[in-house]
Design a protein around this motif. Sequence first.
Motif, PDB file in Angstrom:
ATOM      1  N   LEU A 190      61.662  31.223  37.357  1.00  0.00           N
ATOM      2  CA  LEU A 190      60.782  31.690  38.018  1.00  0.00           C
ATOM      3  C   LEU A 190      60.533  31.328  39.806  1.00  0.00           C
ATOM      4  CD1 LEU A 190      58.405  33.663  38.317  1.00  0.00           C
ATOM      5  CD2 LEU A 190      57.095  31.530  36.578  1.00  0.00           C
ATOM      6  N   ALA A 229      53.597  27.401  35.948  1.00  0.00           N
ATOM      7  CA  ALA A 229      52.989  28.145  36.660  1.00  0.00           C
ATOM      8  C   ALA A 229      53.322  29.847  35.892  1.00  0.00           C
ATOM      9  CB  ALA A 229      54.222  28.884  37.782  1.00  0.00           C
ATOM     10  N   LEU A 230      54.369  30.027  34.187  1.00  0.00           N
ATOM     11  CA  LEU A 230      54.584  30.786  33.824  1.00  0.00           C
ATOM     12  C   LEU A 230      53.267  31.645  33.112  1.00  0.00           C
ATOM     13  CD1 LEU A 230      57.514  28.498  32.225  1.00  0.00           C
ATOM     14  CD2 LEU A 230      58.031  30.167  33.881  1.00  0.00           C
ATOM     15  N   GLU A 266      50.159  32.312  34.839  1.00  0.00           N
ATOM     16  CA  GLU A 266      49.953  32.345  35.459  1.00  0.00           C
ATOM     17  C   GLU A 266      49.897  34.276  35.965  1.00  0.00           C
ATOM     18  OE1 GLU A 266      51.858  33.048  40.204  1.00  0.00           O
ATOM     19  OE2 GLU A 266      50.340  31.991  40.544  1.00  0.00           O
ATOM     20  N   PHE A 284      42.155  40.851  45.794  1.00  0.00           N
ATOM     21  CA  PHE A 284      42.667  39.328  46.205  1.00  0.00           C
ATOM     22  C   PHE A 284      43.357  39.742  47.728  1.00  0.00           C
ATOM     23  CE2 PHE A 284      42.756  37.971  41.973  1.00  0.00           C
ATOM     24  CZ  PHE A 284      41.548  36.723  42.009  1.00  0.00           C
ATOM     25  N   TYR A 301      45.846  39.756  49.177  1.00  0.00           N
ATOM     26  CA  TYR A 301      47.699  38.913  48.826  1.00  0.00           C
ATOM     27  C   TYR A 301      48.315  38.264  50.316  1.00  0.00           C
ATOM     28  CZ  TYR A 301      46.564  40.327  44.429  1.00  0.00           C
ATOM     29  OH  TYR A 301      46.279  40.630  43.011  1.00  0.00           O
ATOM     30  N   ASN A 328      53.126  26.972  41.856  1.00  0.00           N
ATOM     31  CA  ASN A 328      53.696  28.722  40.903  1.00  0.00           C
ATOM     32  C   ASN A 328      53.412  29.864  42.365  1.00  0.00           C
ATOM     33  OD1 ASN A 328      50.501  27.889  42.221  1.00  0.00           O
ATOM     34  ND2 ASN A 328      50.057  29.668  42.551  1.00  0.00           N
ATOM     35  N   PHE A 329      54.227  30.934  41.813  1.00  0.00           N
ATOM     36  CA  PHE A 329      54.469  31.978  42.260  1.00  0.00           C
ATOM     37  C   PHE A 329      53.769  32.534  43.241  1.00  0.00           C
ATOM     38  CE2 PHE A 329      56.778  36.196  43.311  1.00  0.00           C
ATOM     39  CZ  PHE A 329      58.356  36.128  42.907  1.00  0.00           C
ATOM     40  N   GLY A 330      52.587  33.002  42.335  1.00  0.00           N
ATOM     41  CA  GLY A 330      51.641  33.589  43.484  1.00  0.00           C
ATOM     42  C   GLY A 330      51.692  35.359  43.352  1.00  0.00           C
ATOM     43  N   VAL A 331      50.748  36.039  44.198  1.00  0.00           N
ATOM     44  CA  VAL A 331      50.975  37.193  44.456  1.00  0.00           C
ATOM     45  C   VAL A 331      51.366  37.620  45.892  1.00  0.00           C
ATOM     46  CG1 VAL A 331      49.909  39.847  43.828  1.00  0.00           C
ATOM     47  CG2 VAL A 331      49.424  37.444  41.606  1.00  0.00           C
ATOM     48  N   GLY A 352      55.601  36.606  39.387  1.00  0.00           N
ATOM     49  CA  GLY A 352      54.946  35.239  38.685  1.00  0.00           C
ATOM     50  C   GLY A 352      54.464  35.720  37.371  1.00  0.00           C
ATOM     51  N   ASN A 353      53.450  36.444  36.726  1.00  0.00           N
ATOM     52  CA  ASN A 353      52.702  37.302  36.069  1.00  0.00           C
ATOM     53  C   ASN A 353      53.301  37.341  34.142  1.00  0.00           C
ATOM     54  OD1 ASN A 353      51.835  39.404  33.888  1.00  0.00           O
ATOM     55  ND2 ASN A 353      50.057  39.599  36.539  1.00  0.00           N
ATOM     56  N   ALA A 354      52.177  36.471  34.138  1.00  0.00           N
ATOM     57  CA  ALA A 354      52.687  36.368  32.616  1.00  0.00           C
ATOM     58  C   ALA A 354      53.055  37.111  31.404  1.00  0.00           C
ATOM     59  CB  ALA A 354      51.505  35.363  31.877  1.00  0.00           C
ATOM     60  N   VAL A 355      52.848  38.432  31.947  1.00  0.00           N
ATOM     61  CA  VAL A 355      52.936  39.691  31.434  1.00  0.00           C
ATOM     62  C   VAL A 355      54.355  40.818  32.147  1.00  0.00           C
ATOM     63  CG1 VAL A 355      52.052  41.304  30.483  1.00  0.00           C
ATOM     64  CG2 VAL A 355      50.305  39.745  30.407  1.00  0.00           C
ATOM     65  N   ASP A 381      44.571  43.108  27.917  1.00  0.00           N
ATOM     66  CA  ASP A 381      44.524  42.277  28.946  1.00  0.00           C
ATOM     67  C   ASP A 381      44.659  42.619  30.561  1.00  0.00           C
ATOM     68  OD1 ASP A 381      42.166  40.414  30.971  1.00  0.00           O
ATOM     69  OD2 ASP A 381      43.709  39.727  31.349  1.00  0.00           O
ATOM     70  N   GLN A 382      46.412  43.281  29.914  1.00  0.00           N
ATOM     71  CA  GLN A 382      46.862  43.343  31.593  1.00  0.00           C
ATOM     72  C   GLN A 382      46.412  44.805  31.497  1.00  0.00           C
ATOM     73  OE1 GLN A 382      48.714  41.420  33.752  1.00  0.00           O
ATOM     74  NE2 GLN A 382      49.191  43.167  34.543  1.00  0.00           N
ATOM     75  N   MET A 441      38.787  41.112  38.740  1.00  0.00           N
ATOM     76  CA  MET A 441      39.090  40.342  37.077  1.00  0.00           C
ATOM     77  C   MET A 441      37.864  40.408  35.808  1.00  0.00           C
ATOM     78  SD  MET A 441      39.512  37.601  40.409  1.00  0.00           S
ATOM     79  CE  MET A 441      39.590  35.467  37.953  1.00  0.00           C
ATOM     80  N   THR A 442      39.067  39.845  34.498  1.00  0.00           N
ATOM     81  CA  THR A 442      38.220  40.349  33.601  1.00  0.00           C
ATOM     82  C   THR A 442      37.047  38.993  33.718  1.00  0.00           C
ATOM     83  OG1 THR A 442      40.571  39.796  32.902  1.00  0.00           O
ATOM     84  CG2 THR A 442      38.903  40.309  31.216  1.00  0.00           C
ATOM     85  N   GLY A 443      35.748  40.074  33.357  1.00  0.00           N
ATOM     86  CA  GLY A 443      34.944  39.868  32.749  1.00  0.00           C
ATOM     87  C   GLY A 443      34.500  39.431  30.938  1.00  0.00           C
TER      88      GLY A 443
END
Lengths: 224, 224
Positions: free
Chosen positions: A40, A119-120, A122, B6, B8, B71-74, B86-89, B138-139, B153-155
């Motif tokens: 990643l 980071a995985l 995120e 955000f 970005y 982290n990878f970030g957006v 990098g998103n986990a989904v 969630d995604q 963002m998720t509330g």
Amino acid sequence: MSRPPFEYPTVDMTAEEVEQERVVYGGLAESVRRLNEASLRTTVDETAVKEAQALVEQATAALSEAMIPGNFGVSLTTSGKVRGHGNAVVGLRNPIAVPLVITQDREEGRATAEFELNALYEGPPGMVHGGVSALVLDQICGEAAAAGGHPGMTGTLTLRYRKPTPLGRCSAVGWLDHFDGVKATVKAELRRADGEVTVTAEGLFILPRWAREELEKERPPQYE
Amino acid sequence: MSRPPFEYPTVDMTAEEVEQERVVYGGLAESVRRLNEASLRTTVDETAVKEAQALVEQATAALSEAMIPGNFGVSLTTSGKVRGHGNAVVGLRNPIAVPLVITQDREEGRATAEFELNALYEGPPGMVHGGVSALVLDQICGEAAAAGGHPGMTGTLTLRYRKPTPLGRCSAVGWLDHFDGVKATVKAELRRADGEVTVTAEGLFILPRWAREELEKERPPQYE
């Protein structure tokens, strides 16, 4: 061990074989977890990526020479340990699992874990994915229900996101709130490194009807 | 593209570089995903595991020669694409992500995806982990909110587990139910291969206050 919600098959493994599985296959998963993160975050050039990818594919081919069909499943060892090594959250052999090491306190009906989300995991920039928080809390709630003597499957799960959870050290705690004869109500919290509660959860855990019927046949339930 | 929740950073990448990233680093992640599954399911002996593990560690060392910190970030590409690899989904470069390819329908405020959940996503034997269902939904809910013009963002997220979800082909759909000026209410469903709805979700998605204030400065909002 509290009664699992499924009839798990028993595998005939000596204590030595259980330990060997932990070291050998658990060690492999740990190496693959480090590869996941490096893949990643790497910025090496295309040539270096291709070389690394060739090694990865060579490893995959070697490991694929003999595999269990389909999924890993859950089994019990002859010594009575739950062998859920494929689990997406706690699975020793599952490279996408953190893995969480959850401590069940059967006196208190509590389940706790401390872990690192790198980071995985995120979602928003620098933060734990909201769904990853849900994933962790679902497992913690399930184990709290089991710790409290009322294992089951998730019926409902409600998550409240109170503060952002930065990537890094986190902890989670779940506890059995009450049991009404069928459903276990469990509560849980996720905390970030500074100790602030970031996400709270409430879950209902239920035994499938067939499992309840099995249990009723052999009352009183044999919780250790 | 609807306004992200955000600010970005924008990265200066040509269309060609974006495509090269997809092929080279996305291709690496795809190979590592196959390794993840083989590592979980392999039954080769200790010697073969050690050999494969050595290859994995060699690949990790090579990829670690140069890495982004943390982290990878957006980010946004100069062509305006969200680069959430990098998103986990959904992360193209994240080997633990399925990854979901989500289609946003901005006319209808809907997000849909079809995908395969393999042995890596197991909870109860043969079934999708309840927390993985939450992760996916969630995604999907977040993207449905964005598709409907109200990213956030998720509330809160409430999941109801109605039927078991066997591992294998699945699909998910989320839609914006309503928006009250601050919170977007989104609903979503997970379906298993036979088309039955197995898990339903309802989420509230909220813009962080600072992001709302930014948006208010530049009314009317610039949703494309």
